[in-house]
Design a protein around this motif. Sequence first.
Motif, PDB file in Angstrom:
ATOM      1  N   MET A   1      22.360   3.019  -4.321  1.00  0.00           N
ATOM      2  CA  MET A   1      21.340   3.345  -3.325  1.00  0.00           C
ATOM      3  C   MET A   1      20.080   2.519  -3.582  1.00  0.00           C
ATOM      4  N   VAL A   2      19.496   2.000  -2.530  1.00  0.00           N
ATOM      5  CA  VAL A   2      18.303   1.173  -2.654  1.00  0.00           C
ATOM      6  C   VAL A   2      17.085   2.051  -2.919  1.00  0.00           C
ATOM      7  N   SER A   3      16.296   1.709  -3.928  1.00  0.00           N
ATOM      8  CA  SER A   3      15.104   2.480  -4.265  1.00  0.00           C
ATOM      9  C   SER A   3      14.023   2.269  -3.212  1.00  0.00           C
ATOM     10  N   PRO A   4      13.099   3.240  -3.052  1.00  0.00           N
ATOM     11  CA  PRO A   4      12.011   3.077  -2.077  1.00  0.00           C
ATOM     12  C   PRO A   4      11.171   1.818  -2.335  1.00  0.00           C
ATOM     13  N   SER A   5      10.915   1.505  -3.596  1.00  0.00           N
ATOM     14  CA  SER A   5      10.105   0.326  -3.911  1.00  0.00           C
ATOM     15  C   SER A   5      10.813  -0.960  -3.505  1.00  0.00           C
ATOM     16  N   LYS A   6      12.135  -0.979  -3.691  1.00  0.00           N
ATOM     17  CA  LYS A   6      12.905  -2.159  -3.304  1.00  0.00           C
ATOM     18  C   LYS A   6      12.952  -2.289  -1.792  1.00  0.00           C
ATOM     19  N   ALA A   7      13.135  -1.177  -1.106  1.00  0.00           N
ATOM     20  CA  ALA A   7      13.155  -1.188   0.360  1.00  0.00           C
ATOM     21  C   ALA A   7      11.821  -1.683   0.911  1.00  0.00           C
ATOM     22  N   LEU A   8      10.731  -1.251   0.287  1.00  0.00           N
ATOM     23  CA  LEU A   8       9.403  -1.695   0.719  1.00  0.00           C
ATOM     24  C   LEU A   8       9.235  -3.194   0.498  1.00  0.00           C
ATOM     25  N   GLU A   9       9.717  -3.684  -0.624  1.00  0.00           N
ATOM     26  CA  GLU A   9       9.627  -5.120  -0.921  1.00  0.00           C
ATOM     27  C   GLU A   9      10.383  -5.938   0.118  1.00  0.00           C
ATOM     28  N   VAL A  10      11.572  -5.491   0.486  1.00  0.00           N
ATOM     29  CA  VAL A  10      12.367  -6.192   1.490  1.00  0.00           C
ATOM     30  C   VAL A  10      11.655  -6.170   2.836  1.00  0.00           C
ATOM     31  N   PHE A  11      11.108  -5.007   3.197  1.00  0.00           N
ATOM     32  CA  PHE A  11      10.385  -4.893   4.469  1.00  0.00           C
ATOM     33  C   PHE A  11       9.204  -5.851   4.524  1.00  0.00           C
ATOM     34  N   ILE A  12       8.457  -5.952   3.435  1.00  0.00           N
ATOM     35  CA  ILE A  12       7.294  -6.851   3.391  1.00  0.00           C
ATOM     36  C   ILE A  12       7.723  -8.290   3.616  1.00  0.00           C
ATOM     37  N   HIS A  13       8.827  -8.691   3.000  1.00  0.00           N
ATOM     38  CA  HIS A  13       9.325 -10.055   3.188  1.00  0.00           C
ATOM     39  C   HIS A  13       9.759 -10.295   4.631  1.00  0.00           C
ATOM     40  N   LEU A  14      10.382  -9.295   5.246  1.00  0.00           N
ATOM     41  CA  LEU A  14      10.840  -9.448   6.627  1.00  0.00           C
ATOM     42  C   LEU A  14       9.669  -9.438   7.608  1.00  0.00           C
ATOM     43  N   PHE A  15       8.615  -8.695   7.289  1.00  0.00           N
ATOM     44  CA  PHE A  15       7.459  -8.604   8.180  1.00  0.00           C
ATOM     45  C   PHE A  15       6.482  -9.766   7.996  1.00  0.00           C
ATOM     46  N   HIS A  16       6.504 -10.390   6.843  1.00  0.00           N
ATOM     47  CA  HIS A  16       5.505 -11.401   6.500  1.00  0.00           C
ATOM     48  C   HIS A  16       5.334 -12.491   7.555  1.00  0.00           C
ATOM     49  N   PRO A  17       6.411 -13.039   8.166  1.00  0.00           N
ATOM     50  CA  PRO A  17       6.197 -14.074   9.190  1.00  0.00           C
ATOM     51  C   PRO A  17       5.341 -13.596  10.353  1.00  0.00           C
ATOM     52  N   TRP A  18       5.503 -12.340  10.758  1.00  0.00           N
ATOM     53  CA  TRP A  18       4.722 -11.823  11.880  1.00  0.00           C
ATOM     54  C   TRP A  18       3.250 -11.672  11.496  1.00  0.00           C
ATOM     55  N   TYR A  19       2.992 -11.266  10.289  1.00  0.00           N
ATOM     56  CA  TYR A  19       1.605 -11.196   9.807  1.00  0.00           C
ATOM     57  C   TYR A  19       0.977 -12.593   9.821  1.00  0.00           C
ATOM     58  N   PHE A  20       1.722 -13.597   9.395  1.00  0.00           N
ATOM     59  CA  PHE A  20       1.226 -14.965   9.360  1.00  0.00           C
ATOM     60  C   PHE A  20       0.887 -15.454  10.763  1.00  0.00           C
ATOM     61  N   LEU A  21       1.765 -15.138  11.733  1.00  0.00           N
ATOM     62  CA  LEU A  21       1.519 -15.538  13.114  1.00  0.00           C
ATOM     63  C   LEU A  21       0.290 -14.825  13.686  1.00  0.00           C
ATOM     64  N   LEU A  22       0.161 -13.544  13.370  1.00  0.00           N
ATOM     65  CA  LEU A  22      -0.992 -12.786  13.843  1.00  0.00           C
ATOM     66  C   LEU A  22      -2.286 -13.363  13.278  1.00  0.00           C
ATOM     67  N   TYR A  23      -2.266 -13.696  12.002  1.00  0.00           N
ATOM     68  CA  TYR A  23      -3.447 -14.275  11.374  1.00  0.00           C
ATOM     69  C   TYR A  23      -3.795 -15.619  12.008  1.00  0.00           C
ATOM     70  N   SER A  24      -2.790 -16.381  12.374  1.00  0.00           N
ATOM     71  CA  SER A  24      -3.014 -17.675  13.018  1.00  0.00           C
ATOM     72  C   SER A  24      -3.750 -17.515  14.347  1.00  0.00           C
ATOM     73  N   THR A  25      -3.415 -16.469  15.123  1.00  0.00           N
ATOM     74  CA  THR A  25      -4.038 -16.289  16.439  1.00  0.00           C
ATOM     75  C   THR A  25      -5.546 -16.057  16.332  1.00  0.00           C
ATOM     76  N   PHE A  26      -6.011 -15.522  15.211  1.00  0.00           N
ATOM     77  CA  PHE A  26      -7.447 -15.273  15.042  1.00  0.00           C
ATOM     78  C   PHE A  26      -8.259 -16.560  15.074  1.00  0.00           C
ATOM     79  N   TRP A  27      -7.593 -17.702  14.811  1.00  0.00           N
ATOM     80  CA  TRP A  27      -8.303 -18.973  14.732  1.00  0.00           C
ATOM     81  C   TRP A  27      -8.325 -19.720  16.054  1.00  0.00           C
ATOM     82  N   LEU A  28      -7.578 -19.226  17.045  1.00  0.00           N
ATOM     83  CA  LEU A  28      -7.561 -19.907  18.338  1.00  0.00           C
ATOM     84  C   LEU A  28      -8.877 -19.766  19.110  1.00  0.00           C
ATOM     85  N   PRO A  29      -9.441 -18.558  19.255  1.00  0.00           N
ATOM     86  CA  PRO A  29     -10.711 -18.453  19.994  1.00  0.00           C
ATOM     87  C   PRO A  29     -11.826 -19.303  19.383  1.00  0.00           C
TER      88      PRO A  29
END
Length: 266
Positions: free
Chosen positions: A1-29
Amino acid sequence: MVSPSKALEVFIHLFHPWYFLLYSTFWLPGTIWYLINTMQLRTLFTPRRLQSAWFARFWGRIGSNIRENATPRVQPLIVQAHGVVLDIGPGNGEWLSCFDKEKIERIYGVEPNVECHGRLREKIAATGLQDIYVIVPVGVEDLEQWAKKEGKGNLGKGSVDSVVTVFCLCSVPQPKRMIKDLYGYLKEGGNWIVYEHVIQKENRFLVWYQAYVNVFWPHFVGGCSITRDTVRWLKEAGSWSKVGLKKPEDEPSYNMLPHIMGVLTK
């Protein structure tokens, strides 16, 4: 069974590209406002030039952070550059301090994005490379023509001792063609120093998910693609006497921006 900490680590890696894209949009205006204030209306109303200006400002902010994190991997590679060097896509010059000046005869920094040239010149001066570093304001496809026009007789096919590509093969328009062109510039025995992010191949879900992210990614990150099979294209570029490429040991298999690093010798 996957531990909660491991599941969170995987989620962060999967979400990271979207955070990067969101941060990029702040520089457009801010980029748009800057172009209006400086009356750079041609850049503002030309999509490709606007994208380049946007990315240059965004990368100017995050480049130092990325450099700090990646330097333990990148510096031991770049320090192997010697003789006549092609530094492809130096951007704002984040990696210039990694070069060993005692080994270098001349560095040609191939950077067609003129929005980066100001910061790049500052970094050249700060690292004491002004006597040996030349900014080339065209792409690799026009490099030979530029060299002839500028009277750089020592720069041609089979004349380069080292090629350096760090975070650049992901964003060039025709990567397979450019890789073959750069291979042609290398001397026999010359080395190609590589640190790039590449296509995910660990399992079907990650391959699919990365491809989905890549539908949006290039539009927010200066034309960069995260699904390029760069390792295969490098290996197929020509005959190598040594291919020393590997995945960083500390990267998990579920990283959505997996990297490849090492040195190829012609």
